[in-house]
Design an enzyme around this catalytic site. Structure first.
Site: not given
Length: 268
Positions: A211, A246
């Site tokens: 991210k 995740r």
């Protein structure tokens, strides 16, 4: 949901996801990638047919189903780990479960009309994620009085609604939603205080992989250069209380967790 900590492998069957968009849009490629991730150590395969990157356009139910159903149908019974459907749409949840999924991973925390009722009727394990705004608007100057406290209030409201509808607490996992309506400071505060969310008595999922916060911390590195940073953040998340991680980089995360666990458990 499962033994912990566990790695959830990301499988985006989309043309426009921020990291692997377009790589697995063909069902054959997606199926092969899922099998590779299981071999590498993934304990859940999370399949999504709609990008939730900042500014991503909405996808119709029909298009989302066209993307995910062939993959779920092909993998069901052919991999030995649970399949998670990454969706906010009740219709997609239902079809995915009919094809073999057993977990709902919803960035909208079952707030769509009929979503809670659908999850209860399916007897699904669910992951409720916090997001301020929508994928179209979430990074337009996100703000909080206190990001951890504000998200706790949100989680309590969602848990209460799910339980009123008949869902058991043990079926719920919480995800604070790194990067979903948060700036870098918010994301760091959440990571440092992740263990506080255990006060709800449920599992905690952390999705930090590749991210923008990782890129920012590394001097604005692009997505393809964020693997080591992502693995480091995953370890910090586990150290701070994450039960499920995740990730895109399953093998590397598995190796890091293995070393961490062996050192942590060593009795010399």
């Amino acid at each position: 949901m499962v033994n912990k900590p566990i790695i959830m492998g990301v499988l985006n069957v989309t043309p426009d996801s921020f990291s692997d968009g377009g790589l697995f849009i063909k069902s054959s490629s997606a199926i092969a990638q899922a099998k590779i991730m299981v071999e590498e150590g993934a304990g859940i395969i999370d399949i999504g047919g709609e990008s939730t990157r900042p500014g991503a356009p909405e996808v119709s139910v029909e298009n989302e189903l066209k993307r995910v159903m062939p993959v779920i149908e092909a993998l069901s019974g052919n991999i030995n780990v649970p399949i998670s459907i990454d969706t906010s749409k009740p219709e997609v949840m239902q079809k995915a479960f009919e094809a073999g999924a057993s977990i709902i991973n919803d960035v909208n925390a079952l707030r769509a009309e009929g979503a809670v009722e659908m999850a209860v009727s399916l007897r699904a394990d669910v992951c409720l994620m916090h997001m301020q705004g929508t994928p179209r608007t979430m990074q337009n100057n996100p703000s909080y009085e206190n990001v951890v406290s504000d998200i706790k209030v949100f989680f309590q409201e969602r848990i209460d609604e799910c339980q009123r509808a008949g869902m058991e607490l043990r079926a719920i996992t919480l995800d604070p939603g790194f990067g979903f309506g948060k700036n870098l400071g918010h994301n760091i505060a959440l990571l440092k205080n992740l263990s506080e969310f255990h006060e709800f008595g449920v599992s905690i999922l952390a999705g930090l992989s590749r991210k923008s916060m990782i890129g920012s911390l590394l001097g604005n590195k692009d997505v393809d250069s964020r693997m080591i940073g992502s693995v480091t953040a995953a370890l910090i998340a586990v150290e701070n209380g994450a039960d499920i991680i995740r990730v895109h980089d399953v093998a590397e995360t598995k190796d890091a967790l293995t070393v961490w666990q062996q050192i942590k458990n060593f009795r010399g």
